[in-house]
Scaffold this active site. Sequence first.
Site, PDB file in Angstrom:
ATOM      1  N   PRO A 175     -14.801  -7.063   2.228  1.00 58.67           N
ATOM      2  CA  PRO A 175     -15.873  -7.673   3.016  1.00 58.67           C
ATOM      3  C   PRO A 175     -17.291  -7.216   2.696  1.00 58.67           C
ATOM      4  O   PRO A 175     -18.240  -7.907   3.074  1.00 58.67           O
ATOM      5  CB  PRO A 175     -15.510  -7.281   4.454  1.00 58.67           C
ATOM      6  CG  PRO A 175     -14.779  -5.987   4.304  1.00 58.67           C
ATOM      7  CD  PRO A 175     -13.992  -6.127   3.031  1.00 58.67           C
TER       8      PRO A 175
ATOM      9  N   TYR B   7       0.837  -1.194   0.000  1.00 63.96           N
ATOM     10  CA  TYR B   7       0.000   0.000   0.000  1.00 63.96           C
ATOM     11  C   TYR B   7       0.876   1.249   0.000  1.00 63.96           C
ATOM     12  O   TYR B   7       1.247   1.787   1.047  1.00 63.96           O
ATOM     13  CB  TYR B   7      -0.938   0.008   1.208  1.00 63.96           C
ATOM     14  CG  TYR B   7      -1.758  -1.243   1.381  1.00 63.96           C
ATOM     15  CD1 TYR B   7      -1.969  -2.128   0.317  1.00 63.96           C
ATOM     16  CD2 TYR B   7      -2.320  -1.571   2.607  1.00 63.96           C
ATOM     17  CE1 TYR B   7      -2.718  -3.286   0.475  1.00 63.96           C
ATOM     18  CE2 TYR B   7      -3.076  -2.718   2.770  1.00 63.96           C
ATOM     19  CZ  TYR B   7      -3.262  -3.579   1.707  1.00 63.96           C
ATOM     20  OH  TYR B   7      -3.999  -4.732   1.874  1.00 63.96           O
TER      21      TYR B   7
END
Length: 289
Positions: A203, A56
Amino acid sequence: MTASTFRIGGELDVGRLGFGAMRLPTEPGPAREGSLAVARRAVELGVTLIDTAYLYGWGANEELLAEALHPYPEGLLITTKVGLTRSESDPGWRFDGRPAILRDQVERALLRLRVERIELLQLHRIDPETPLAEQLGALRELQDEGKIGHIGLSEVTVDRLEQARAIVDVASVQNRYNLLDRAHDPVLAACEAAGIAFLPWHPVAMGEAGTNAEIAAVAAESDATPSQIALAWLLDRSPVVVPIPGTASMRHLEENVAAARIRLDPAQRARLDRLADPATGADREAATR
């Protein structure tokens, strides 16, 4: 009643709704200031697990979290991931699990996060070109040196998880999993049987949850959003599940955290359970072995 906490590796108590920092902008300017504010607000709201990775921003995300939160409040677990390096080809990264690379990435993560020990270090992907025993052996050496507390894996099959557990103690698995994508049901079952934390990424199924009529109906009944229903279903799915929804929006952060208070009744849970074919997960798991 759904448990509100889980003990990772038998030692690290965390709330069962974490935060994924991947989406936080790190470039200087107003967006970065917003990222710092979101990270701090997550902790204010009671989030005790924040997930990041070298990938990231090639360390920039780790530096951002340190700027926002260091010195870290007691009980906050920041987990990071190693095992990928830059590549000029799509998707911009490649596997690299060579022991020297893993050690270097961990050492640098310690500096960026301003800690002496990473309590949960996850192998972002298993490098198919490096023997698994060498990759995990390098992390075990760092663990023996006190630089890593617990070791986790990401995007693994049941077979790979079993192979890894023969080499090291595995505290967590981070696989793609949500209400509409249950390909890793077998992996979740294996984690539940072994008491291993299962951290689903992606999710809330992004925009898919909002366009599904059944999810929208349950959301309306519960005075909630489709994303909140997707998270509530995950929390109800298994006591080892610790979702890590990510966002750069303060509103979405607060919405996600509030999902922990939603309780699905048995009928709602049954309706949501029927949205995915149970056989699909097993079939796709077998195809990836």
